[in-house]
Structures are given as structure tokens and as C-alpha cells.
Design an enzyme around this catalytic site. Structure first.
Site, PDB file in Angstrom:
ATOM      1  CB  VAL A  62      43.761  50.190  42.056  1.00 44.26           C
ATOM      2  CG1 VAL A  62      43.960  49.300  43.285  1.00 44.26           C
ATOM      3  CG2 VAL A  62      44.376  51.553  42.293  1.00 44.26           C
ATOM      4  CE  LYS A  63      48.262  47.023  45.142  1.00 46.53           C
ATOM      5  NZ  LYS A  63      48.390  47.644  46.488  1.00 46.53           N
ATOM      6  CG  ASP A  64      46.649  46.436  36.316  1.00 40.67           C
ATOM      7  OD1 ASP A  64      46.245  45.666  37.210  1.00 40.67           O
ATOM      8  OD2 ASP A  64      46.307  46.337  35.110  1.00 40.67           O
TER       9      ASP A  64
END
Ligand code: PMP
Length: 481
Positions: A62-64
């Protein structure tokens, strides 16, 4: 169409790239992750529960989204210039995404990680060319070795250095307001009624939550999932084992500051999920749904299942699965790691466990010596005990989290040392640990060659001390059968 009256749309890219199949660089492939419905794990529920598979982002989590959004905002503001260096403190995923996007755009990257980060995550950072600094995880926020302070210092010292600062960078929640939220709305054709996400920096729950509340005119309920002892949900902040979510409070914390990426007012309620429940759900997901997910997905999905339980068939719960279980095969999916801490095993055998063979009281707690004690106080606490664990301690009583044990005080280590010395100056190695769920023969193997007290852990807490000979004898008994 499903019976919920919406079509799950797979191929909609939110953003400026029109062509879903081909992209000019790795950044274009970020987002547009699928929703997958839970079936066997959600048996008996009337509401539909859909998991958003964020591990399908090209850099694995999700941190992309937040990493790309922060880099692009810094490029626009001129804080990050050509030839610059991206600096961040992170338990892993943000650093991995920042390092990869930095590599693709010709920036250097420097990432500071706490020493409890999984070896796989550190190796990944290095693979993307990041310079990795490991700093002790057990430092209060004001300590110079605290990971975020190390990163801030490095960003100032390195020419062209820019600190991403996910905890307080508005571009982090903004990424989810612009992409995660709209994707969920489109993918459910506006049928989503509940949104659940774990809270780390708070970027996901705040940004996507804000969008979904606004677009539904307040109808979508936003639920934060939080480890049981985390401060966000009202816990005292003591340690837990599921990485990347929650707000830990070191006992020496002077000022407790919550990240500004977390917008509390967006969250209708917090569901508190203990490590054991998160891990049990995680194991069910891999074996009953084919979904191999990371620990924080266990926390979030356990919360989502609770949220869904009282809901009717018109409700649609969407929950975020931030990353894949592949990064945690040596922890959450490893019976040796699970057993030592007394967590539910992936494969339960027929052999008696430590808990059963030694009839361990699961709600007990080990007497401990607080880290602030003097030698005289520690001697008094020891009484007749051969040794006691010394614990990073917020209260003298209360459960001893194995993760917060510093070492052991014993009659031997405290012999002939001044009464007024701090006990932490005279510690032996931490006592060996076996778990209640360990098969008894494995526990006996863990302590073979050791004589003295052993901590028995249940769900990550020390519940009692037993003598090594008791474990060895029970192990021999079992093998002898
Ligand atoms: N789970 C994992 C695996 C993560 O890497 C993160 C980000 N640290 C989170 C959950 C929490 O997401 P957020 O920071 O957006 O609250």
C-alpha cells in the site's frame, strides 16, 4: 453483476494514465489493485467482505501510493531536486517503495530501519540500491538514536537530502484521498458501506476514509484496526508483534505525539485486535482463501470480520490488505517463531504442548524487575527467586511483553555490586523463552544444555517461570512414550 448489485471493476486506472496495460515507468503501474471477496473465512456472514489486495502494487505494498505521492509533491515544491537523496525512517514498505521510485528517477536513497525489521525487508531495500542504516528499535521518541531522529539528522547532513517524513507529510493521506478511496468507490459502484484499515501513520485510513465519507455524504462508516496494546485504540502503548500498525509508547516517552497523517476525526471507531487473533485470521486466509498476507492484514481483516458480523445483506465491507505474507515467512508463518512466543501454530500436531504438559496458567504473569530499579530494589524483588527478567516497564505490575525484556537480574549478577547502582548495569543475558503452544519436545530442545529458570510465554507475554529441568523431564517423558 453480483447479488449486491454492483460489478467489481478490475481495469479502471485512477489517475492520469489512460492505458491500463502499459506504462512509461514503474510509477504508472501503482494503484488500481483488485478487490477480492472473502468466502470461506466469511462463512455465516450476511454482509459481503471484500479485501483490497495492496500487495499487487508493483513494489509490493500500500505504501507505493504514499511514496509516489510524497516524491512528486517534493519535486513540485523543489525540496527534491535532480541528483538529490531521498531519506526516510521506516519499518520497511515505505522505504522499499521510495527506494525503487528513487532508483527509477535517478535519486539516491537512504533508509533508517529499526533493528526488529524482518531480514527480508532489509534485503529488499538493499536490492533497490538503498543505503540502509539500522538503529535500535527500543528508543523513546526524544532519544538521538530513535529511527526518525537519525533520519532527520541524515537528511540535514547529506547535500541535496530530502526527508520524506511519512508520519507528518500531507502527501501521504492525500495519495489515498486521490487514489485508494476513489478506486474503492468505483469498484463497488458506490455500494461500499464500511471501510476498514489498520492505522500505522494513519495515511490510508484518513485519506481513503475522507474520500469515502465525502462522496457518500457521510454514509460510509470508517473503522481503524489497531493492535490491542497500541495507544491509538486506548492501550498503554506496550509492545506487540504484528509489524507496521499501531502507536507504540516507549515507557520513557516524554511527549506522546500522534502523526499528523492520522486524522482522528475521520475514524468512527477503532477495533482493537490482539496479536493471537490477527495471526489466527492470517493463517485461515492463506489456507481457506489462498490469500498469503502480512500481519497487519490479519489485524485489519479480523477487525473487518467483527464489523461485518451484525450487518445485513445490503452491507459491503471493504478492508485493506497492505502487503503480502511473503515478507514474513520466517515469522507469522513459521511454527518455530510462533511456538516460542506461545502464538497459535500453523500446523498443530498431536504432541502435548508446553501449556498442556506443564499445566501453565495462561492468565498468569511473570514477576519482573523494572528497568528503573536500583540493585537494592532488584535484590528485594528477587526474594528467593534464582533470577527474574528485567523489563522496560511502564508499571511494576502488569503483563511482561517478551519484546520488552532487557535481560535478567540474578543473585549472581547482583553479588558484590553497590546497592545504589542501576540494575541495568548488571544484567545477565535474557532468560530463555519457550511458548505455551510449543510441542514439549521442541521446548526441551530449545533449552538443551541450559540449567536455571525459563520464561514461559503465552501470546507474547511471560506468564510464568519454570525450571529447565521440568521442561527437560516432560520432554523425555514424551519421547519415552
Ligand atoms: N501495514 C503495513 C504492512 C504497512 O507497511 C503500513 C505502513 N506503515 C501499514 C499497514 C499502515 O498504513 P498507514 O501508514 O497508511 O496507516
Amino acid at each position: 453483476m453480483t447479488r449486491y448489485g454492483f460489478e467489481v471493476v478490475r481495469d479502471v486506472h485512477i489517475g492520469e494514465v489512460g492505458d491500463v496495460g502499459s506504462h512509461e515507468s514503474i510509477a504508472g503501474a501503482i494503484g488500481n489493485t483488485p478487490l477480492v471477496r472473502l468466502n470461506r473465512v466469511a462463512e455465516g456472514l450476511e454482509a459481503a467482505v471484500y479485501v483490497k489486495l495492496e500487495y499487487l502494487n508493483p513494489l509490493g505494498s500500500v505504501k507505493d501510493r504514499a511514496a509516489l505521492s510524497m516524491i512528486e509533491a517534493a519535486e513540485r515544491s523543489g525540496e527534491l531536486r535532480p541528483g538529490g537523496t531521498v531519506v526516510e525512517a521506516t519499518s520497511g514498505n515505505t522505504g522499499i517503495a521510495l527506494a525503487a521510485i528513487a532508483a527509477a528517477r535517478g535519486y539516491r536513497s537512504v533508509v533508517v530501519v529499526p533493528d526488529k525489521s524482518s531480514a527480508e525487508k532489509v534485503a529488499l531495500l538493499r536490492a533497490y540500491g538503498a543505503e540502509v542504516h539500522v538503529s535500535p528499535g527500543s528508543r523513546p521518541a526524544h532519544h538521538p538514536e530513535f529511527v526518525r531522529n537519525v533520519a532527520r539528522r541524515l537528511a540535514e547532513e547529506i547535500p541535496g537530502g530530502w526527508l520524506a517524513g511519512q508520519y507528518d507529510n500531507p502527501a501521504n493521506p492525500a495519495a489515498h484521498r486521490a487514489t485508494t478511496g476513489p478506486e474503492i468507490w468505483t469498484q463497488t459502484a458506490g455500494a461500499v458501506t464500511h471501510f476498514v484499515a489498520g492505522v500505522g501513520t494513519g495515511g490510508t485510513v484518513s485519506g481513503a476514509g475522507e474520500f469515502l465519507k465525502a462522496v457518500s455524504r457521510g454514509a460510509v462508516q470508517v473503522i481503524g484496526a489497531d493492535p490491542e496494546t497500541s495507544a491509538y485504540g486506548g492501550g498503554d502503548g506496550r509492545a506487540w508483534y504484528v509489524e507496521s500498525v499501531g502507536h507504540h509508547l516507549h515507557p520513557e516517552t516524554e511527549v506522546d505525539q500522534w502523526p499528523s497523517s492520522y486524522h482522528r476525526d475521520v475514524v468512527d471507531r477503532i477495533e482493537r485486535v490482539g496479536d493471537a487473533e490477527a495471526l489466527r485470521v492470517l493463517h485461515r486466509l492463506s489456507r481457506a482463501e489462498g490469500l498469503l498476507l502480512g500481519g497487519s492484514s490479519g489485524t485489519a481483516i479480523a477487525a473487518a470480520l467483527r464489523v461485518a458480523r451484525p450487518l445485513g445483506p445490503e452491507s459491503v465491507v471493504v478492508v485493506i490488505a497492505p502487503d503480502s505474507g511473503r515478507s514474513y515467512l520466517s515469522k507469522y508463518f513459521d511454527d518455530d517463531w510462533l511456538g516460542r512466543l506461545g502464538f497459535p501454530l500453523l500446523r498443530e500436531g498431536t504432541e502435548p504442548t508446553v501449556g498442556v504438559a506443564l499445566t501453565i496458567p495462561l492468565d498468569g504473569h511473570v514477576r519482573t524487575v523494572p528497568s528503573r530499579a536500583t540493585v537494592a530494589e532488584a535484590r528485594a524483588l528477587l526474594g528467593g527467586a534464582p533470577a527474574l527478567p528485567v523489563l522496560l516497564q511502564r508499571k511494576v505490575s502488569g503483563p511482561a511483553q517478551i519484546a520488552e525484556v532487557l535481560g535478567a537480574a540474578s543473585a549472581v549478577t547482583l553479588d558484590r555490586v553497590p546497592d545504589t547502582d542501576p540494575v541495568t548495569a548488571h544484567l545477565s543475558a535474557p532468560l530463555p523463552v519457550v511458548g505455551t503452544t510449543d510441542p514439549i519436545s521442541r521446548a526441551a530442545e530449545r533449552i538443551s544444555g541450559y540449567a536455571g529458570p525459563v520464561v514461559v510465554a503465552h501470546e507474547g507475554r511471560g506468564v510464568t517461570l519454570v525450571d529447565a529441568t521440568e521442561i527437560a523431564a516432560a520432554g523425555v517423558d514424551y519421547r519415552g512414550r
